[in-house]
Motif scaffolding. Structure first.
Motif, PDB file in Angstrom:
ATOM      1  N   MET A 281       0.847  -1.177   0.000  1.00  0.00           N
ATOM      2  CA  MET A 281       0.000   0.000   0.000  1.00  0.00           C
ATOM      3  C   MET A 281       0.894   1.242   0.000  1.00  0.00           C
ATOM      4  O   MET A 281       1.872   1.305   0.719  1.00  0.00           O
ATOM      5  N   LYS A 282       0.502   2.206  -0.792  1.00  0.00           N
ATOM      6  CA  LYS A 282       1.231   3.464  -0.926  1.00  0.00           C
ATOM      7  C   LYS A 282       0.383   4.589  -0.342  1.00  0.00           C
ATOM      8  O   LYS A 282      -0.820   4.662  -0.604  1.00  0.00           O
ATOM      9  N   ILE A 283       1.005   5.464   0.445  1.00  0.00           N
ATOM     10  CA  ILE A 283       0.334   6.642   0.989  1.00  0.00           C
ATOM     11  C   ILE A 283       0.945   7.864   0.311  1.00  0.00           C
ATOM     12  O   ILE A 283       2.164   8.004   0.246  1.00  0.00           O
ATOM     13  N   ARG A 284       0.084   8.734  -0.197  1.00  0.00           N
ATOM     14  CA  ARG A 284       0.558   9.966  -0.840  1.00  0.00           C
ATOM     15  C   ARG A 284      -0.377  11.113  -0.463  1.00  0.00           C
ATOM     16  O   ARG A 284      -1.490  10.893   0.033  1.00  0.00           O
ATOM     17  N   SER A 285       0.083  12.327  -0.718  1.00  0.00           N
ATOM     18  CA  SER A 285      -0.753  13.507  -0.469  1.00  0.00           C
ATOM     19  C   SER A 285      -1.861  13.589  -1.514  1.00  0.00           C
ATOM     20  O   SER A 285      -1.682  13.154  -2.652  1.00  0.00           O
ATOM     21  N   VAL A 286      -2.996  14.178  -1.122  1.00  0.00           N
ATOM     22  CA  VAL A 286      -4.083  14.388  -2.079  1.00  0.00           C
ATOM     23  C   VAL A 286      -3.697  15.496  -3.048  1.00  0.00           C
ATOM     24  O   VAL A 286      -2.825  16.311  -2.757  1.00  0.00           O
ATOM     25  N   ASN A 287      -4.376  15.521  -4.187  1.00  0.00           N
ATOM     26  CA  ASN A 287      -4.258  16.629  -5.124  1.00  0.00           C
ATOM     27  C   ASN A 287      -5.655  16.963  -5.636  1.00  0.00           C
ATOM     28  O   ASN A 287      -6.615  16.217  -5.401  1.00  0.00           O
ATOM     29  N   SER A 288      -5.774  18.075  -6.317  1.00  0.00           N
ATOM     30  CA  SER A 288      -7.082  18.562  -6.789  1.00  0.00           C
ATOM     31  C   SER A 288      -7.850  17.527  -7.590  1.00  0.00           C
ATOM     32  O   SER A 288      -9.065  17.393  -7.444  1.00  0.00           O
ATOM     33  N   LEU A 289      -7.168  16.805  -8.444  1.00  0.00           N
ATOM     34  CA  LEU A 289      -7.848  15.836  -9.309  1.00  0.00           C
ATOM     35  C   LEU A 289      -8.418  14.643  -8.541  1.00  0.00           C
ATOM     36  O   LEU A 289      -9.358  14.002  -9.004  1.00  0.00           O
ATOM     37  N   ASP A 290      -7.891  14.360  -7.345  1.00  0.00           N
ATOM     38  CA  ASP A 290      -8.409  13.244  -6.537  1.00  0.00           C
ATOM     39  C   ASP A 290      -9.882  13.450  -6.178  1.00  0.00           C
ATOM     40  O   ASP A 290     -10.628  12.485  -6.003  1.00  0.00           O
ATOM     41  N   TYR A 291     -10.294  14.702  -6.076  1.00  0.00           N
ATOM     42  CA  TYR A 291     -11.697  14.977  -5.751  1.00  0.00           C
ATOM     43  C   TYR A 291     -12.635  14.268  -6.729  1.00  0.00           C
ATOM     44  O   TYR A 291     -13.643  13.685  -6.320  1.00  0.00           O
ATOM     45  N   TYR A 292     -12.303  14.306  -8.013  1.00  0.00           N
ATOM     46  CA  TYR A 292     -13.180  13.752  -9.040  1.00  0.00           C
ATOM     47  C   TYR A 292     -13.233  12.229  -9.000  1.00  0.00           C
ATOM     48  O   TYR A 292     -14.194  11.639  -9.484  1.00  0.00           O
ATOM     49  N   GLU A 293     -12.247  11.620  -8.411  1.00  0.00           N
ATOM     50  CA  GLU A 293     -12.266  10.165  -8.249  1.00  0.00           C
ATOM     51  C   GLU A 293     -12.926   9.752  -6.935  1.00  0.00           C
ATOM     52  O   GLU A 293     -13.664   8.773  -6.884  1.00  0.00           O
ATOM     53  N   ILE A 294     -12.684  10.516  -5.880  1.00  0.00           N
ATOM     54  CA  ILE A 294     -13.215  10.156  -4.563  1.00  0.00           C
ATOM     55  C   ILE A 294     -14.682  10.534  -4.405  1.00  0.00           C
ATOM     56  O   ILE A 294     -15.471   9.756  -3.853  1.00  0.00           O
ATOM     57  N   SER A 295     -15.079  11.702  -4.868  1.00  0.00           N
ATOM     58  CA  SER A 295     -16.448  12.164  -4.660  1.00  0.00           C
ATOM     59  C   SER A 295     -17.510  11.146  -5.090  1.00  0.00           C
ATOM     60  O   SER A 295     -18.452  10.887  -4.335  1.00  0.00           O
ATOM     61  N   PRO A 296     -17.401  10.530  -6.260  1.00  0.00           N
ATOM     62  CA  PRO A 296     -18.417   9.551  -6.648  1.00  0.00           C
ATOM     63  C   PRO A 296     -18.418   8.274  -5.787  1.00  0.00           C
ATOM     64  O   PRO A 296     -19.398   7.537  -5.788  1.00  0.00           O
TER      65      PRO A 296
ATOM     66  N   LYS B 155      -3.613   0.960  -3.518  1.00  0.00           N
ATOM     67  CA  LYS B 155      -3.090  -0.400  -3.664  1.00  0.00           C
ATOM     68  C   LYS B 155      -3.282  -0.794  -5.121  1.00  0.00           C
ATOM     69  O   LYS B 155      -4.401  -0.741  -5.628  1.00  0.00           O
ATOM     70  N   ASP B 156      -2.180  -1.143  -5.768  1.00  0.00           N
ATOM     71  CA  ASP B 156      -2.209  -1.508  -7.192  1.00  0.00           C
ATOM     72  C   ASP B 156      -2.895  -0.433  -8.035  1.00  0.00           C
ATOM     73  O   ASP B 156      -3.693  -0.739  -8.922  1.00  0.00           O
TER      74      ASP B 156
ATOM     75  N   VAL C 262      -7.858   3.071  -2.088  1.00  0.00           N
ATOM     76  CA  VAL C 262      -8.498   2.182  -1.112  1.00  0.00           C
ATOM     77  C   VAL C 262      -8.832   2.922   0.178  1.00  0.00           C
ATOM     78  O   VAL C 262      -9.478   2.360   1.067  1.00  0.00           O
ATOM     79  N   GLY C 263      -8.409   4.174   0.273  1.00  0.00           N
ATOM     80  CA  GLY C 263      -8.733   4.966   1.450  1.00  0.00           C
ATOM     81  C   GLY C 263      -8.223   6.390   1.301  1.00  0.00           C
ATOM     82  O   GLY C 263      -7.398   6.684   0.434  1.00  0.00           O
ATOM     83  N   PHE C 264      -8.736   7.263   2.155  1.00  0.00           N
ATOM     84  CA  PHE C 264      -8.296   8.658   2.164  1.00  0.00           C
ATOM     85  C   PHE C 264      -8.542   9.251   3.538  1.00  0.00           C
ATOM     86  O   PHE C 264      -9.384   8.764   4.299  1.00  0.00           O
ATOM     87  N   LEU C 265      -7.796  10.281   3.859  1.00  0.00           N
ATOM     88  CA  LEU C 265      -7.975  11.052   5.084  1.00  0.00           C
ATOM     89  C   LEU C 265      -7.827  12.513   4.707  1.00  0.00           C
ATOM     90  O   LEU C 265      -6.827  12.897   4.089  1.00  0.00           O
ATOM     91  N   ILE C 266      -8.817  13.305   5.068  1.00  0.00           N
ATOM     92  CA  ILE C 266      -8.785  14.741   4.840  1.00  0.00           C
ATOM     93  C   ILE C 266      -8.675  15.426   6.201  1.00  0.00           C
ATOM     94  O   ILE C 266      -9.552  15.280   7.050  1.00  0.00           O
ATOM     95  N   GLY C 267      -7.577  16.126   6.411  1.00  0.00           N
ATOM     96  CA  GLY C 267      -7.349  16.794   7.685  1.00  0.00           C
ATOM     97  C   GLY C 267      -6.624  18.103   7.479  1.00  0.00           C
ATOM     98  O   GLY C 267      -6.123  18.391   6.384  1.00  0.00           O
ATOM     99  N   PHE C 268      -6.542  18.885   8.541  1.00  0.00           N
ATOM    100  CA  PHE C 268      -5.882  20.185   8.444  1.00  0.00           C
ATOM    101  C   PHE C 268      -5.427  20.666   9.805  1.00  0.00           C
ATOM    102  O   PHE C 268      -5.871  20.165  10.839  1.00  0.00           O
ATOM    103  N   LEU C 269      -4.538  21.637   9.782  1.00  0.00           N
ATOM    104  CA  LEU C 269      -4.089  22.318  10.989  1.00  0.00           C
ATOM    105  C   LEU C 269      -5.050  23.455  11.292  1.00  0.00           C
ATOM    106  O   LEU C 269      -5.497  24.147  10.374  1.00  0.00           O
TER     107      LEU C 269
ATOM    108  N   TYR D 133      -4.144   7.466   9.578  1.00  0.00           N
ATOM    109  CA  TYR D 133      -4.121   8.257  10.812  1.00  0.00           C
ATOM    110  C   TYR D 133      -2.691   8.458  11.294  1.00  0.00           C
ATOM    111  O   TYR D 133      -2.303   9.568  11.676  1.00  0.00           O
ATOM    112  N   ASN D 134      -1.898   7.401  11.284  1.00  0.00           N
ATOM    113  CA  ASN D 134      -0.512   7.524  11.754  1.00  0.00           C
ATOM    114  C   ASN D 134       0.298   8.470  10.867  1.00  0.00           C
ATOM    115  O   ASN D 134       1.129   9.231  11.369  1.00  0.00           O
ATOM    116  N   LYS D 135       0.047   8.466   9.579  1.00  0.00           N
ATOM    117  CA  LYS D 135       0.706   9.415   8.669  1.00  0.00           C
ATOM    118  C   LYS D 135       0.306  10.846   9.032  1.00  0.00           C
ATOM    119  O   LYS D 135       1.142  11.743   9.121  1.00  0.00           O
ATOM    120  N   PHE D 136      -0.994  11.053   9.252  1.00  0.00           N
ATOM    121  CA  PHE D 136      -1.487  12.374   9.639  1.00  0.00           C
ATOM    122  C   PHE D 136      -0.846  12.813  10.953  1.00  0.00           C
ATOM    123  O   PHE D 136      -0.355  13.951  11.062  1.00  0.00           O
TER     124      PHE D 136
END
Length: 157
Positions: A1-16, A48-49, A53-60, A89-92
């Motif tokens: 599993m790979k963890i990366r930062s979100v970007n603007s285009l991820d919205y269009y994949e996650i929202s649906p 994953k592949d 498979v998951g996301f976390l949206i958080g902020f300071l 969560y641990n990444k955050f």
């Protein structure tokens, strides 16, 4: 599993996916695109592949610099119980601690027993509310009329 930062285009994949991942509950309106534009350094995608498979949206917090807030987390139903949420969560926690946060806050609905269990297992304390629902202390009408919420707080070590 790979963890990366979100970007603007991820919205269009996650929202649906939101309503689908929540079993048809209307959730998509709770996560507007602005989060994918303005909180990219504290919000993450688990892949994953090449599949999300998951996301976390958080902020300071701008008002309380020692605090960070987890706004929305989702894990693909077939990847639940595979430590996707825990890894996000641990990444955050790591990233916001490096930025000076020592307190993490988040909320959930009192009917979301899985979320309550997850957060307490992750070391969050439930804050004392002004009412009790199903044996859990809540803040009545926290998000408006009949929108009771369980508030969580975690101190980072």
């Amino acid at each position: 599993m790979k963890i990366r930062s979100v970007n603007s285009l991820d919205y269009y994949e996650i929202s649906p996916l939101l309503n689908q991942w929540w079993g048809g509950r209307q959730m998509a309106d709770k996560l507007p695109k602005l989060f994918f534009d303005h909180f990219t350094d504290t919000s993450f995608i688990a892949e994953k592949d090449g599949e999300i498979v998951g996301f976390l949206i958080g902020f300071l917090s701008q008002s309380q610099p020692e605090e960070a807030y987890i706004h929305f987390v989702g894990v693909h139903p077939k990847y639940r119980k595979h430590n996707v949420g825990k890894t996000l969560y641990n990444k955050f926690f790591y990233v916001v601690k490096q930025k000076g946060a020592s307190i993490i806050r988040c909320v959930t609905s009192p009917i979301n027993k899985i979320s309550i269990f997850f957060h307490t297992n992750m070391g969050f304390d439930i804050e004392q509310g002004n009412a009790v629902v199903d044996g859990v202390t809540v803040y009545k009408d926290y998000d408006g009329p009949n929108q009771d919420r369980v508030l969580f707080k975690k101190n980072l070590q």
